[in-house]
Scaffold this motif. Sequence first.
Motif, PDB file in Angstrom:
ATOM      1  N   GLU A  32      38.858  54.029  41.802  1.00 11.05           N
ATOM      2  CA  GLU A  32      39.218  53.916  40.395  1.00 11.05           C
ATOM      3  C   GLU A  32      38.510  52.701  39.798  1.00 11.05           C
ATOM      4  OE1 GLU A  32      43.416  53.590  40.209  1.00 11.05           O
ATOM      5  OE2 GLU A  32      43.778  55.371  41.439  1.00 11.05           O
ATOM      6  N   PRO A  33      38.012  52.817  38.570  1.00 11.01           N
ATOM      7  CA  PRO A  33      37.382  51.639  37.958  1.00 11.01           C
ATOM      8  C   PRO A  33      38.396  50.516  37.830  1.00 11.01           C
ATOM      9  CG  PRO A  33      37.760  53.355  36.323  1.00 11.01           C
ATOM     10  CD  PRO A  33      38.046  53.966  37.656  1.00 11.01           C
ATOM     11  N   PRO A  34      38.013  49.286  38.191  1.00 12.98           N
ATOM     12  CA  PRO A  34      38.964  48.177  38.099  1.00 12.98           C
ATOM     13  C   PRO A  34      39.312  47.883  36.649  1.00 12.98           C
ATOM     14  CG  PRO A  34      36.758  47.342  38.511  1.00 12.98           C
ATOM     15  CD  PRO A  34      36.683  48.839  38.619  1.00 12.98           C
ATOM     16  N   PRO A  35      40.491  47.339  36.398  1.00 11.96           N
ATOM     17  CA  PRO A  35      40.825  46.957  35.026  1.00 11.96           C
ATOM     18  C   PRO A  35      39.874  45.867  34.536  1.00 11.96           C
ATOM     19  CG  PRO A  35      42.409  46.049  36.592  1.00 11.96           C
ATOM     20  CD  PRO A  35      41.549  46.996  37.363  1.00 11.96           C
ATOM     21  N   ASP A  36      39.668  45.829  33.245  1.00 11.67           N
ATOM     22  CA  ASP A  36      38.798  44.806  32.686  1.00 11.67           C
ATOM     23  C   ASP A  36      39.326  43.427  33.023  1.00 11.67           C
ATOM     24  OD1 ASP A  36      37.131  46.672  31.567  1.00 11.67           O
ATOM     25  OD2 ASP A  36      38.167  46.691  29.637  1.00 11.67           O
ATOM     26  N   ARG A  37      38.409  42.492  33.168  1.00 15.67           N
ATOM     27  CA  ARG A  37      38.822  41.110  33.381  1.00 15.67           C
ATOM     28  C   ARG A  37      39.680  40.657  32.202  1.00 15.67           C
ATOM     29  NH1 ARG A  37      33.053  38.916  33.327  1.00 15.67           N
ATOM     30  NH2 ARG A  37      32.914  40.749  32.000  1.00 15.67           N
ATOM     31  N   PRO A  38      40.761  39.927  32.496  1.00 19.42           N
ATOM     32  CA  PRO A  38      41.635  39.483  31.398  1.00 19.42           C
ATOM     33  C   PRO A  38      40.840  38.684  30.370  1.00 19.42           C
ATOM     34  CG  PRO A  38      42.684  39.118  33.506  1.00 19.42           C
ATOM     35  CD  PRO A  38      41.280  39.536  33.802  1.00 19.42           C
ATOM     36  N   MET A  39      40.894  39.125  29.151  1.00 24.32           N
ATOM     37  CA  MET A  39      40.165  38.473  28.069  1.00 24.32           C
ATOM     38  C   MET A  39      41.165  38.072  26.973  1.00 24.32           C
ATOM     39  SD  MET A  39      37.038  38.526  29.162  1.00 24.32           S
ATOM     40  CE  MET A  39      35.887  38.339  27.809  1.00 24.32           C
ATOM     41  N   PRO A  40      40.871  37.035  26.208  1.00 23.32           N
ATOM     42  CA  PRO A  40      39.671  36.207  26.354  1.00 23.32           C
ATOM     43  C   PRO A  40      39.783  35.274  27.557  1.00 23.32           C
ATOM     44  CG  PRO A  40      41.103  35.281  24.695  1.00 23.32           C
ATOM     45  CD  PRO A  40      41.749  36.573  25.113  1.00 23.32           C
ATOM     46  N   LEU A  41      38.650  34.733  27.978  1.00 20.44           N
ATOM     47  CA  LEU A  41      38.661  33.756  29.049  1.00 20.44           C
ATOM     48  C   LEU A  41      39.383  32.492  28.590  1.00 20.44           C
ATOM     49  CD1 LEU A  41      34.992  34.001  30.403  1.00 20.44           C
ATOM     50  CD2 LEU A  41      37.024  35.201  31.225  1.00 20.44           C
ATOM     51  N   HIS A  42      39.886  31.755  29.551  1.00 18.29           N
ATOM     52  CA  HIS A  42      40.485  30.461  29.232  1.00 18.29           C
ATOM     53  C   HIS A  42      39.413  29.537  28.668  1.00 18.29           C
ATOM     54  CE1 HIS A  42      42.161  26.415  30.140  1.00 18.29           C
ATOM     55  NE2 HIS A  42      43.312  27.004  29.846  1.00 18.29           N
ATOM     56  N   GLU A  43      39.821  28.573  27.889  1.00 17.83           N
ATOM     57  CA  GLU A  43      38.867  27.669  27.232  1.00 17.83           C
ATOM     58  C   GLU A  43      37.970  26.921  28.218  1.00 17.83           C
ATOM     59  OE1 GLU A  43      42.074  23.964  26.807  1.00 17.83           O
ATOM     60  OE2 GLU A  43      41.380  25.043  25.017  1.00 17.83           O
ATOM     61  N   LEU A  44      38.404  26.788  29.484  1.00 19.14           N
ATOM     62  CA  LEU A  44      37.584  26.085  30.481  1.00 19.14           C
ATOM     63  C   LEU A  44      36.737  27.041  31.318  1.00 19.14           C
ATOM     64  CD1 LEU A  44      40.108  23.394  31.814  1.00 19.14           C
ATOM     65  CD2 LEU A  44      38.181  23.054  30.266  1.00 19.14           C
ATOM     66  N   GLU A  45      36.895  28.338  31.134  1.00 22.35           N
ATOM     67  CA  GLU A  45      36.135  29.307  31.918  1.00 22.35           C
ATOM     68  C   GLU A  45      34.795  29.622  31.256  1.00 22.35           C
ATOM     69  OE1 GLU A  45      38.803  32.236  34.412  1.00 22.35           O
ATOM     70  OE2 GLU A  45      39.455  32.275  32.318  1.00 22.35           O
ATOM     71  N   ARG A  46      33.819  29.954  32.090  1.00 26.47           N
ATOM     72  CA  ARG A  46      32.490  30.326  31.620  1.00 26.47           C
ATOM     73  C   ARG A  46      32.052  31.581  32.382  1.00 26.47           C
ATOM     74  NH1 ARG A  46      34.213  27.069  28.745  1.00 26.47           N
ATOM     75  NH2 ARG A  46      33.314  25.081  28.031  1.00 26.47           N
ATOM     76  N   ALA A  47      31.740  32.644  31.671  1.00 28.33           N
ATOM     77  CA  ALA A  47      31.305  33.879  32.322  1.00 28.33           C
ATOM     78  C   ALA A  47      29.969  33.665  33.013  1.00 28.33           C
ATOM     79  CB  ALA A  47      31.193  35.004  31.300  1.00 28.33           C
ATOM     80  N   VAL A  48      29.808  34.267  34.180  1.00 24.61           N
ATOM     81  CA  VAL A  48      28.563  34.193  34.949  1.00 24.61           C
ATOM     82  C   VAL A  48      27.663  35.352  34.532  1.00 24.61           C
ATOM     83  CG1 VAL A  48      27.590  34.346  37.271  1.00 24.61           C
ATOM     84  CG2 VAL A  48      29.715  33.078  36.887  1.00 24.61           C
ATOM     85  N   PRO A  49      26.358  35.118  34.327  1.00 21.85           N
ATOM     86  CA  PRO A  49      25.456  36.221  33.976  1.00 21.85           C
ATOM     87  C   PRO A  49      25.513  37.347  35.015  1.00 21.85           C
ATOM     88  CG  PRO A  49      24.362  34.117  33.666  1.00 21.85           C
ATOM     89  CD  PRO A  49      25.668  33.820  34.334  1.00 21.85           C
ATOM     90  N   GLY A  50      25.673  38.567  34.554  1.00 24.47           N
ATOM     91  CA  GLY A  50      25.747  39.707  35.464  1.00 24.47           C
ATOM     92  C   GLY A  50      27.041  39.791  36.238  1.00 24.47           C
ATOM     93  N   GLU A  51      28.061  39.102  35.796  1.00 19.27           N
ATOM     94  CA  GLU A  51      29.312  39.004  36.543  1.00 19.27           C
ATOM     95  C   GLU A  51      29.977  40.356  36.758  1.00 19.27           C
ATOM     96  OE1 GLU A  51      33.649  37.254  35.394  1.00 19.27           O
ATOM     97  OE2 GLU A  51      32.015  35.792  35.359  1.00 19.27           O
ATOM     98  N   ALA A  52      30.057  41.178  35.714  1.00 17.28           N
ATOM     99  CA  ALA A  52      30.747  42.466  35.821  1.00 17.28           C
ATOM    100  C   ALA A  52      30.085  43.357  36.872  1.00 17.28           C
ATOM    101  CB  ALA A  52      30.778  43.162  34.465  1.00 17.28           C
ATOM    102  N   THR A  53      28.757  43.352  36.908  1.00 15.14           N
ATOM    103  CA  THR A  53      28.040  44.173  37.891  1.00 15.14           C
ATOM    104  C   THR A  53      28.316  43.692  39.310  1.00 15.14           C
ATOM    105  OG1 THR A  53      26.287  44.651  36.298  1.00 15.14           O
ATOM    106  CG2 THR A  53      25.760  44.954  38.630  1.00 15.14           C
ATOM    107  N   MET A  54      28.267  42.376  39.504  1.00 14.93           N
ATOM    108  CA  MET A  54      28.534  41.822  40.831  1.00 14.93           C
ATOM    109  C   MET A  54      29.963  42.100  41.272  1.00 14.93           C
ATOM    110  SD  MET A  54      26.419  38.201  40.927  1.00 14.93           S
ATOM    111  CE  MET A  54      26.805  37.677  39.260  1.00 14.93           C
ATOM    112  N   ILE A  55      30.905  42.042  40.358  1.00 14.93           N
ATOM    113  CA  ILE A  55      32.298  42.305  40.702  1.00 14.93           C
ATOM    114  C   ILE A  55      32.475  43.745  41.158  1.00 14.93           C
ATOM    115  CG2 ILE A  55      34.605  42.576  39.705  1.00 14.93           C
ATOM    116  CD1 ILE A  55      34.121  40.023  38.119  1.00 14.93           C
TER     117      ILE A  55
END
Length: 399
Positions: A32-55
């Motif tokens: 089953e496709p995983p649920p989307d990452r909880p958004m929005p990110l916390h103010e201290l979080e930074r998305a990694v390039p290509g993160e969704a694909t790697m996950i």
Amino acid sequence: MLLAMVRPAQTGDARRSSATPARYRELVNALEPPPDRPMPLHELERAVPGEATMIRQMARIAAEAVVTNYCEMKVSDCSTPAMRDQHAKTHGCVSAEFIVRHDLPPEFTTDLFRPGARYTATLRFSNGRGTAGSDRKIDARGLSIKLHEVGTDTILRMLAPDKASAGEHDFALSSFPIFFCKNVIDYTLLMNAVSAPHATWREKLGRGLRWLEFVIRCPRQFYLFLRIAVEGLLTVRNPLTATYHSMSPFLFGEHKVVRYLVGPRDGQDEGARWRTFVPWTKPENFLRDALVRDLDPHQPGADVVLDFSIRVRHAATPDDVEDASRWWTRPQDEVVRLGSIAIPRQSLLAQNQLYDCEHMVFNPWNCLPEHRPLGSVNRMRLAVYLASRQVRRKLNMVA
């Protein structure tokens, strides 16, 4: 893992077994496709390039690991169940009571951690590997905690209501203070090496090159990877006397960034230090033996008490959140005891207990929003834990 790069491919009974990865590949393909990452990110979080694909890639690798390990174990024991892709071997699950301090300072009070609050809890002690081998092998040690009757919906229950029971809150900890990978990029490099096929010499060469790439690009992470496993063997001789850490960061309340810390009330067992511990003289299941012995209900003695604390990061930055391998050693960092876990004497080896323990599910995202996991490693764990759970439960035919 290093030996596996040059170990011959399985032949004989392994090839004749009806439980082969090809037979169960459809389970992985039907993830089953995983649920989307909880958004929005916390103010201290930074998305990694290509993160969704790697996950997504890491979730598939975790599912494939469950299938592969299941097939390999079926060769020697046809009754073996499918196990977790990591922390497969269980030393025991114990019932306990989680007690929040009555004098907890207001700045550390949340809906979960209310002064004097009490929760029934289940603790699972484990090894870190994805296969159930001997306790004498180098390996990390793990502790998972499930609180019951919490009364508030968790993030996981809001994202995937059918994947979490109401009223639960989970913590997942290991026997080393920090994670061996900085972020999901490092972890992807490592798992691509670990999971690479190695049945032929050509595949073994390819796998060796992937390991070489990881070592060259991430030498510190490779060092931590080995150190965590070695220290787990040489410093833990009893699950009840070890100290466990969340390794990755979590939100606490609105603004605090913390790591969880669980250890014996009287401090670390000095007898478990590597200088006085010779693991190869111990039985294969010496950690379970120690757990059963110290909780034997037929022997006199008081409850075992573990302290539950947080390490609060002073002036947390995005690097503190996104780098799970960073040591927190600022003088202003503070350790605060939130409460205790009382483990009464009890039996551990009844068949129904072993069954329930084996099929119990833990997930760091099964937590209240004010205690959400932070960083790309934790965002990856949401999908990885769910993928492992899905395949494992289908193989075991558990509803």
